[in-house]
Design a protein around this motif. Sequence first.
Motif, PDB file in Angstrom:
ATOM      1  N   GLY A 142     -32.838  49.626  30.217  1.00  0.00           N
ATOM      2  CA  GLY A 142     -33.679  50.160  29.268  1.00  0.00           C
ATOM      3  C   GLY A 142     -34.796  50.689  29.872  1.00  0.00           C
ATOM      4  O   GLY A 142     -35.327  51.805  29.539  1.00  0.00           O
ATOM      5  N   SER A 143     -35.329  49.665  30.943  1.00  0.00           N
ATOM      6  CA  SER A 143     -36.503  50.127  31.651  1.00  0.00           C
ATOM      7  C   SER A 143     -36.342  51.171  32.825  1.00  0.00           C
ATOM      8  O   SER A 143     -37.258  52.033  33.068  1.00  0.00           O
ATOM      9  N   TYR A 144     -35.083  51.144  33.353  1.00  0.00           N
ATOM     10  CA  TYR A 144     -34.836  52.029  34.290  1.00  0.00           C
ATOM     11  C   TYR A 144     -34.665  53.430  33.548  1.00  0.00           C
ATOM     12  O   TYR A 144     -35.175  54.374  34.273  1.00  0.00           O
ATOM     13  N   ARG A 154     -38.520  60.004  34.961  1.00  0.00           N
ATOM     14  CA  ARG A 154     -37.433  60.343  35.649  1.00  0.00           C
ATOM     15  C   ARG A 154     -35.996  60.380  34.830  1.00  0.00           C
ATOM     16  O   ARG A 154     -35.309  61.123  35.027  1.00  0.00           O
ATOM     17  N   GLY A 155     -35.783  59.423  34.022  1.00  0.00           N
ATOM     18  CA  GLY A 155     -34.845  59.125  33.062  1.00  0.00           C
ATOM     19  C   GLY A 155     -33.570  58.711  33.855  1.00  0.00           C
ATOM     20  O   GLY A 155     -33.846  58.112  35.027  1.00  0.00           O
ATOM     21  N   CYS A 156     -32.416  58.548  33.433  1.00  0.00           N
ATOM     22  CA  CYS A 156     -31.117  58.260  33.986  1.00  0.00           C
ATOM     23  C   CYS A 156     -29.950  58.916  33.501  1.00  0.00           C
ATOM     24  O   CYS A 156     -29.916  59.885  32.663  1.00  0.00           O
ATOM     25  N   CYS A 157     -28.732  58.690  34.298  1.00  0.00           N
ATOM     26  CA  CYS A 157     -27.359  59.007  33.686  1.00  0.00           C
ATOM     27  C   CYS A 157     -26.444  57.851  33.875  1.00  0.00           C
ATOM     28  O   CYS A 157     -26.576  57.063  34.742  1.00  0.00           O
ATOM     29  N   TRP A 206     -22.768  45.774  37.771  1.00  0.00           N
ATOM     30  CA  TRP A 206     -23.363  46.429  38.666  1.00  0.00           C
ATOM     31  C   TRP A 206     -23.305  47.795  38.790  1.00  0.00           C
ATOM     32  O   TRP A 206     -22.827  48.462  39.850  1.00  0.00           O
ATOM     33  N   PRO A 207     -23.547  48.399  37.515  1.00  0.00           N
ATOM     34  CA  PRO A 207     -23.397  49.857  37.265  1.00  0.00           C
ATOM     35  C   PRO A 207     -24.396  50.945  38.039  1.00  0.00           C
ATOM     36  O   PRO A 207     -25.630  50.382  38.025  1.00  0.00           O
ATOM     37  N   THR A 208     -24.111  52.106  38.042  1.00  0.00           N
ATOM     38  CA  THR A 208     -25.195  52.804  38.663  1.00  0.00           C
ATOM     39  C   THR A 208     -25.904  53.774  37.512  1.00  0.00           C
ATOM     40  O   THR A 208     -24.999  53.945  36.381  1.00  0.00           O
ATOM     41  N   LEU A 209     -27.078  53.903  37.532  1.00  0.00           N
ATOM     42  CA  LEU A 209     -27.688  54.679  36.574  1.00  0.00           C
ATOM     43  C   LEU A 209     -28.475  56.031  37.115  1.00  0.00           C
ATOM     44  O   LEU A 209     -28.904  56.461  36.529  1.00  0.00           O
ATOM     45  N   ASN A 238     -42.430  48.730  35.675  1.00  0.00           N
ATOM     46  CA  ASN A 238     -42.279  50.060  36.050  1.00  0.00           C
ATOM     47  C   ASN A 238     -43.031  50.594  34.703  1.00  0.00           C
ATOM     48  O   ASN A 238     -43.744  49.947  33.862  1.00  0.00           O
ATOM     49  N   ARG A 239     -43.026  52.000  34.497  1.00  0.00           N
ATOM     50  CA  ARG A 239     -43.911  52.337  33.267  1.00  0.00           C
ATOM     51  C   ARG A 239     -43.038  53.500  32.595  1.00  0.00           C
ATOM     52  O   ARG A 239     -42.155  54.243  33.373  1.00  0.00           O
TER      53      ARG A 239
END
Length: 227
Positions: A38-40, A45-48, A99-102, A184-185
Amino acid sequence: MKSKTFSFPFISLLLLLFVVLSAAKSYDFFYFVQQWPGSYCDTRRGCCYPTTGKPEANFTIHGLWPNYDNGKYPHDCDYENLYDATKIEDLLPEMQTKWPTLACPSADGNKFWAHEWNKHGTCSESILNQYSYFQAGLDLQTKANILSILEDADIRPDGALYSTEHITEVIKEALGVLPSIECNRDESRNPQLFQIYLCVDKLGKDFIDCPFYPKRKCSPEIEFPAF
């Protein structure tokens, strides 16, 4: 037939090369790092999400990183033993969950896992081969179920603010070792719970008191965002 002889400078060079290569593959302990997705994702920058779909709302593995007691760390130790997904085929379903990628663009995780093994894992191969390295990370994530530990103390990913000190104390009480909290922010620049660092012995099995942690600062109160 004449026997071959080697000069002292040549022998010295071989010994020096041996010492350098040996040092490159030595280490004193691991950092085991878990991140809150959730913080990533809740940043500018966001995520995928990975191509396998949105990960579960749980802390996921970022990495298992060999380190030295002096504050430095080895990296990229063996270019002849790079990531090979065929060596860990039976671990891949569990890795996709734990161990997923975001990172963007969306991917199946192999690029992320290749980075972790090539940069960090190859420096532990004197003890852990590629299979046992990733297995160790999965086992450690099971031992340190951070979300369950926090929720048992009524610390939940509900967007509320929580005491950083309290989060640290709750994890220490559950695991017996002091963690390090990284923040992080979010998009509004509010500090939020991002990563949890724990130290692990050279075998990649047991949590230990950490020789040191990276210098990171969090606010006294931080958000625990939903995912």
